[in-house]
Design a protein around this motif. Structure first.
Motif, PDB file in Angstrom:
ATOM      1  N   SER A 175       0.826  -1.194   0.000  1.00  0.00           N
ATOM      2  CA  SER A 175       0.000   0.000   0.000  1.00  0.00           C
ATOM      3  C   SER A 175       0.868   1.255   0.000  1.00  0.00           C
ATOM      4  CB  SER A 175      -0.902   0.015   1.234  1.00  0.00           C
ATOM      5  OG  SER A 175      -1.498   1.290   1.402  1.00  0.00           O
ATOM      6  N   GLY A 176       0.726   2.053  -1.041  1.00  0.00           N
ATOM      7  CA  GLY A 176       1.456   3.313  -1.112  1.00  0.00           C
ATOM      8  C   GLY A 176       0.970   4.324  -0.094  1.00  0.00           C
ATOM      9  N   HIS A 177      -0.342   4.319   0.176  1.00  0.00           N
ATOM     10  CA  HIS A 177      -0.885   5.242   1.188  1.00  0.00           C
ATOM     11  C   HIS A 177      -0.329   4.912   2.570  1.00  0.00           C
ATOM     12  CE1 HIS A 177      -3.712   6.507  -1.882  1.00  0.00           C
ATOM     13  NE2 HIS A 177      -4.227   7.407  -1.051  1.00  0.00           N
ATOM     14  N   ALA A 178      -0.282   3.616   2.911  1.00  0.00           N
ATOM     15  CA  ALA A 178       0.251   3.213   4.213  1.00  0.00           C
ATOM     16  C   ALA A 178       1.741   3.530   4.303  1.00  0.00           C
ATOM     17  CB  ALA A 178      -0.003   1.728   4.457  1.00  0.00           C
ATOM     18  N   ALA A 179       2.463   3.321   3.206  1.00  0.00           N
ATOM     19  CA  ALA A 179       3.895   3.630   3.195  1.00  0.00           C
ATOM     20  C   ALA A 179       4.122   5.125   3.407  1.00  0.00           C
ATOM     21  CB  ALA A 179       4.526   3.172   1.878  1.00  0.00           C
ATOM     22  N   SER A 180       3.362   5.947   2.697  1.00  0.00           N
ATOM     23  CA  SER A 180       3.509   7.394   2.841  1.00  0.00           C
ATOM     24  C   SER A 180       3.142   7.853   4.247  1.00  0.00           C
ATOM     25  CB  SER A 180       2.637   8.116   1.811  1.00  0.00           C
ATOM     26  OG  SER A 180       3.098   7.855   0.513  1.00  0.00           O
ATOM     27  N   ALA A 181       2.058   7.311   4.788  1.00  0.00           N
ATOM     28  CA  ALA A 181       1.614   7.694   6.133  1.00  0.00           C
ATOM     29  C   ALA A 181       2.666   7.335   7.175  1.00  0.00           C
ATOM     30  CB  ALA A 181       0.283   7.019   6.456  1.00  0.00           C
ATOM     31  N   ALA A 182       3.168   6.101   7.109  1.00  0.00           N
ATOM     32  CA  ALA A 182       4.175   5.668   8.083  1.00  0.00           C
ATOM     33  C   ALA A 182       5.473   6.443   7.903  1.00  0.00           C
ATOM     34  CB  ALA A 182       4.422   4.171   7.949  1.00  0.00           C
ATOM     35  N   ALA A 183       5.884   6.653   6.658  1.00  0.00           N
ATOM     36  CA  ALA A 183       7.120   7.392   6.409  1.00  0.00           C
ATOM     37  C   ALA A 183       7.023   8.801   6.966  1.00  0.00           C
ATOM     38  CB  ALA A 183       7.416   7.430   4.908  1.00  0.00           C
ATOM     39  N   PHE A 184       5.913   9.459   6.708  1.00  0.00           N
ATOM     40  CA  PHE A 184       5.742  10.821   7.204  1.00  0.00           C
ATOM     41  C   PHE A 184       5.752  10.837   8.731  1.00  0.00           C
ATOM     42  CE2 PHE A 184       3.352  14.521   8.597  1.00  0.00           C
ATOM     43  CZ  PHE A 184       4.025  15.535   7.925  1.00  0.00           C
ATOM     44  N   ALA A 185       4.956   9.969   9.348  1.00  0.00           N
ATOM     45  CA  ALA A 185       4.848   9.965  10.814  1.00  0.00           C
ATOM     46  C   ALA A 185       6.178   9.628  11.480  1.00  0.00           C
ATOM     47  CB  ALA A 185       3.764   8.988  11.258  1.00  0.00           C
TER      48      ALA A 185
END
Length: 186
Positions: A129-139
């Motif tokens: 999941s790209g959305h999950a990757a982006s969310a975790a990376a940002f956080a």
């Protein structure tokens, strides 16, 4: 057949039998998806699809980064910058290497209630999941610079990741793998 002709080869046929453990993991993943599809979380049908859409192309995270940076403390600015840099690395990795190498189909939407589905379904492959990757990376990127801002952003990142299963566009393992890749990118 003469010497110059080549036999027809079915390129869609699997080249080896899948490992039994892999098959069990995929079956468990599908059962978890079905369970999530039946889960009724009051109020989530209005919130999670919108939250999921707001994270498209990193728009949500850019807005959060702008808000964090607007506090004008050096630590907050570094946290916002690192969060966005982490998101860029995770997004590029997942959307180029990850999705192209695994090519897992998205879940069938049949068990997901219509009110929870996204209006426009993604056309890319499902894993990771790209959305999950982006969310975790940002956080995680934000948290590495400012634990306080990281703690403030973490529930939003978790909600974006969970929204991808809740809206029916990802299996749970897609989200977990994406989140792990995103955290690693940070």
């Amino acid at each position: 057949m003469n010497e110059t002709e080549t036999p027809d080869v079915d390129l869609t046929a699997p080249t080896a039998l899948p490992h039994p453990l892999y098959e069990r993991l995929l079956a468990a993943d599908a059962r978890l998806f079905e369970r999530a599809a039946r889960w009724n979380w009051p109020g989530a049908e209005r919130v999670l699809p919108r939250l999921s859409r707001s994270a498209n192309h990193g728009v949500l995270w850019a807005a959060v980064a702008a808000g964090v940076a607007a506090t004008r403390t050096p630590r907050a600015r570094r946290a916002a910058l690192r969060g966005m840099a982490s998101l860029a690395v995770a997004s590029a990795t997942v959307n180029t290497l990850g999705k192209r190498s695994v090519r897992r189909a998205r879940p069938l939407l049949d068990p997901v209630p219509r009110g929870r589905r996204l209006r426009r379904q993604p056309v890319t492959t499902s894993f990771p999941s790209g959305h999950a990757a982006s969310a975790a990376a940002f956080a995680v990127g934000v948290a590495l610079e400012s634990p306080a801002w990281g703690a403030a952003v973490a529930p939003l990142a978790f909600s974006v990741a969970a929204s991808r299963v809740y809206t029916g566009v990802h299996f749970p393992s897609d989200v977990l793998a994406g989140a792990a890749l995103g955290a690693g990118a940070a």
